[in-house]
Design an enzyme around this catalytic site. Sequence first.
Site, PDB file in Angstrom:
ATOM      1  N   HIS A  36      -2.986  -1.537 -69.220  1.00 32.70           N
ATOM      2  CA  HIS A  36      -3.878  -0.405 -69.009  1.00 32.70           C
ATOM      3  C   HIS A  36      -3.047   0.876 -68.974  1.00 32.70           C
ATOM      4  CE1 HIS A  36      -7.259  -2.952 -66.959  1.00 32.70           C
ATOM      5  NE2 HIS A  36      -6.684  -3.589 -67.972  1.00 32.70           N
TER       6      HIS A  36
ATOM      7  N   ASP B 164     -15.028  -3.344 -68.406  1.00 35.46           N
ATOM      8  CA  ASP B 164     -13.735  -3.028 -67.807  1.00 35.46           C
ATOM      9  C   ASP B 164     -13.863  -2.878 -66.294  1.00 35.46           C
ATOM     10  OD1 ASP B 164     -11.027  -2.422 -67.884  1.00 35.46           O
ATOM     11  OD2 ASP B 164     -11.334  -0.296 -68.328  1.00 35.46           O
ATOM     12  N   HIS B 165     -12.847  -3.271 -65.553  1.00 39.77           N
ATOM     13  CA  HIS B 165     -12.700  -3.015 -64.114  1.00 39.77           C
ATOM     14  C   HIS B 165     -13.990  -3.184 -63.317  1.00 39.77           C
ATOM     15  CE1 HIS B 165      -8.558  -1.752 -63.881  1.00 39.77           C
ATOM     16  NE2 HIS B 165      -8.723  -0.952 -64.925  1.00 39.77           N
TER      17      HIS B 165
ATOM     18  N   ALA C   4      -2.625   3.242 -71.479  1.00 44.53           N
ATOM     19  CA  ALA C   4      -1.818   3.455 -72.681  1.00 44.53           C
ATOM     20  C   ALA C   4      -1.814   4.908 -73.132  1.00 44.53           C
ATOM     21  CB  ALA C   4      -2.319   2.568 -73.818  1.00 44.53           C
TER      22      ALA C   4
ATOM     23  N   HIS D  15      -3.320   4.745 -64.591  1.00 43.70           N
ATOM     24  CA  HIS D  15      -4.560   5.233 -65.173  1.00 43.70           C
ATOM     25  C   HIS D  15      -4.509   6.757 -65.257  1.00 43.70           C
ATOM     26  CE1 HIS D  15      -6.616   1.365 -63.738  1.00 43.70           C
ATOM     27  NE2 HIS D  15      -6.673   1.361 -65.048  1.00 43.70           N
ATOM     28  N   GLY D  16      -5.143   7.300 -66.292  1.00 43.68           N
ATOM     29  CA  GLY D  16      -5.195   8.758 -66.414  1.00 43.68           C
ATOM     30  C   GLY D  16      -3.887   9.337 -66.909  1.00 43.68           C
TER      31      GLY D  16
ATOM     32  N   THR E 180      -8.220   8.186 -71.596  1.00 45.25           N
ATOM     33  CA  THR E 180      -7.988   9.598 -71.298  1.00 45.25           C
ATOM     34  C   THR E 180      -7.913  10.477 -72.546  1.00 45.25           C
ATOM     35  OG1 THR E 180      -6.820   8.987 -69.265  1.00 45.25           O
ATOM     36  CG2 THR E 180      -6.463  11.213 -70.109  1.00 45.25           C
TER      37      THR E 180
END
Length: 281
Positions: A206, A80-81, A208, A178-179, A231
């Site tokens: 991304h 990922d990333h 979710a 994110h987060g 998360t």
Amino acid sequence: MLTSTQAILEKAQRYGYAVGAFNLYNLEGAKAVVNAAEADRSPAIIQLLPQILRYGGVPLIALFLEAADSASVPMSVHLDHCEEADVIAMCLEAGIQSVLADGSKFSYEENLAFTREMTVLAHQQGATVEAEIGRISGTEDGMTVAEKEAKMTDPDQAKAFVAASGVDFLAVTIGNVHGKYHSAPRLDFDRLARVRQLLDIPLVLHGASGLPALMIQRSIELGVCKFNVNTEVRQRYLEFWREYGKTGSQTDLLDCQKAATGVMQEVVAQKIRLFGSAGRA
């Protein structure tokens, strides 16, 4: 069984469901995903971030690949990333099925050049590539993108990017973060619908964790067939150890590891059912 990410996502796209891609850190996480996926007869994707890879290295990749291969349901392992060509090359050499060649912080031209190069490299080794157009805000595992730096996906630009780069999947930015979501999530479904009209490759969302069920379902209807989850699983794992530290009721480390696996497995199972992949293996 170890399966290509492309095969997993193309089937999801064909039959109108999504697959959970879970960012993991250790054996407990891997067992949680395998156990949940097997129990619900669902495909699943194990993901790792470059930050975790710096800690666990090739042995961690090997652990995840073995966990995926030992499962009785289709599973793949995904990087990922990653914005570092040498790390991507190392992961491909180690046998990872797919990578997110993340040039989203670069200019459009730099992102395209980087993604095209990584796509050629991955395809030479039988792997596939996810790219990101737009930039997602939020903080996760030491990676922070300020809200002012975030940028939603431009549908026409996304079409041109995919055509020029040859990527296999596209991560879209439509208001996802994110987060943690610090206010009620607001996703631009009109934007997502336009991307879906212009592209026929699998789409990825991304961030979710924390999205309501209705938003998840609408995203699937509009072509999202991979949701990244980190998360909620990570927080449940940390909560377990904080609670254990307070009570000290268990003294056998193996029992604690099994219990930690169990609490993560519960979260993974909830996501599998939410994404509609249960029974699809």
